[in-house]
Scaffold this active site. Structure first.
Site: not given
Length: 332
Positions: A158-160, A263
């Site tokens: 997962l993204d930060k 996103r």
């Protein structure tokens, strides 16, 4: 390294290793061939196993002494006869694969797999700028055998600043099986998000993705022949208003798992996520990170064959924003 930069470094230079601190000290004298050479270039001959960038960083930290005096300028010109002592600290990359105890929220765990509810702000893998304090470091402390697994058992990320569920393999058998499930698109992933604009009907975004040709930190939609296939199904859960602008709560189902997929797909349709600075989503409702949460994860247990379906509630920041527009919960 080019031969000219090796000149002036004797082959019998002194070496002192400090294993406890993982620091090695090397000492050598500049000979006539090294006279006038830049300090950083000369050091690449003394320590050829390190990159010049790393040696420059050591110089800036004061780890290099010339005639007993620490120098911090890489461009310093050396003179024949000077005594050079360098403290060769390990690179940040070499320190990355280390156990670091941290509090992790496991929603499921057995001897084969674990599912962690990752908080926003936690980086998954060590990389430039984040060589420590990552989820991988925490997993190594929690499960020391992970040191023998590819990426410590992490099979997706997962993204930060995205929160939510991630599955991790704890054995090579589990890692291999989970990797195959992901490749075959058999791992089910659902997200909750808050977007700008009105989303009042279900929509499917099926647009190939590739690295943005202008900004390498971003992804972008692309013609099918230039990108990787990607599909996101989006379902509305409520629409509210913030300072005269519509905000929608949505439920996203991934059919592929491309970098930044939700996103980019939502931004492409005119609905950037709240507080997603990278893709133009303005902050609102107290959010300071992109409004995206991996709420549900389903997969087949790689050993028992049991079908697991796990769920993580919205973290406090998104729950507050969610309530702020009166959105409904994720459907059962």
């Amino acid at each position: 390294m080019d031969a000219e930069y090796r000149v002036g470094v004797p082959e019998d230079f002194e070496t002192e290793a400090d294993e406890a601190q993982e620091v090695e000290r090397r000492v050598a004298e500049v000979d006539a061939a090294g006279h006038g050479e830049r300090l950083d270039r000369w050091l690449t001959g003394l320590a050829p196993e390190f990159s010049r960038n790393h040696l420059q960083a050591l110089i800036e930290r004061g780890c290099v002494q010339v005639d007993g005096r620490a120098l911090t300028k890489s461009a310093h010109k050396l003179r024949a006869g000077q005594r050079i002592e360098v403290e060769l600290q390990p690179t940040d990359e070499s320190r990355a694969f280390r156990a670091e105890p941290m509090a992790l929220d496991f929603v499921y765990e057995d001897e084969h797999v674990a599912v962690v509810n990752k908080p926003a702000g936690l980086v998954v893998h060590p990389a430039a700028g984040n060589w420590s304090g990552t989820l991988m470091n925490g997993l190594l402390a929690h499960h020391p055998a992970a040191a023998g697994l590819p990426r410590a058992g992490i099979v997706h990320r997962l993204d930060k600043d995205t929160s939510g569920l991630m599955v991790v393999g704890k054995t090579l058998e589990a890692v291999t099986a989970l990797t195959r499930q992901i490749a075959a698109r058999e791992v089910h992933r659902e997200y909750l998000a808050l977007t700008w604009g009105r989303v009042e009907e279900p929509l499917t975004v099926e647009q190939a993705l590739r690295r943005d040709p202008v900004s390498r930190v971003k992804m972008a939609v692309a013609p099918a022949n230039l990108g990787k296939p990607a599909r996101t199904d989006v379902y509305p859960l409520g629409v509210g208003e913030v300072q005269g602008r519509a905000v929608s709560a949505v439920h996203c189902v991934l059919h592929t798992g491309r970098t930044h997929q939700i996103r980019v797909h939502l931004t492409h349709r005119g609905h950037p996520l709240l507080a997603d600075a990278l893709y133009g989503g303005a902050p609102a409702l107290g959010l300071v990170r992109q409004a995206l949460h991996a709420a549900r994860l389903g997969f087949t247990h790689p050993v028992t064959g049991e079908v697991l379906s796990l769920r993580a509630p919205l973290p406090a920041d998104m729950a507050s924003a969610w309530a702020g527009i009166g959105a409904s919960d994720l459907p059962d």
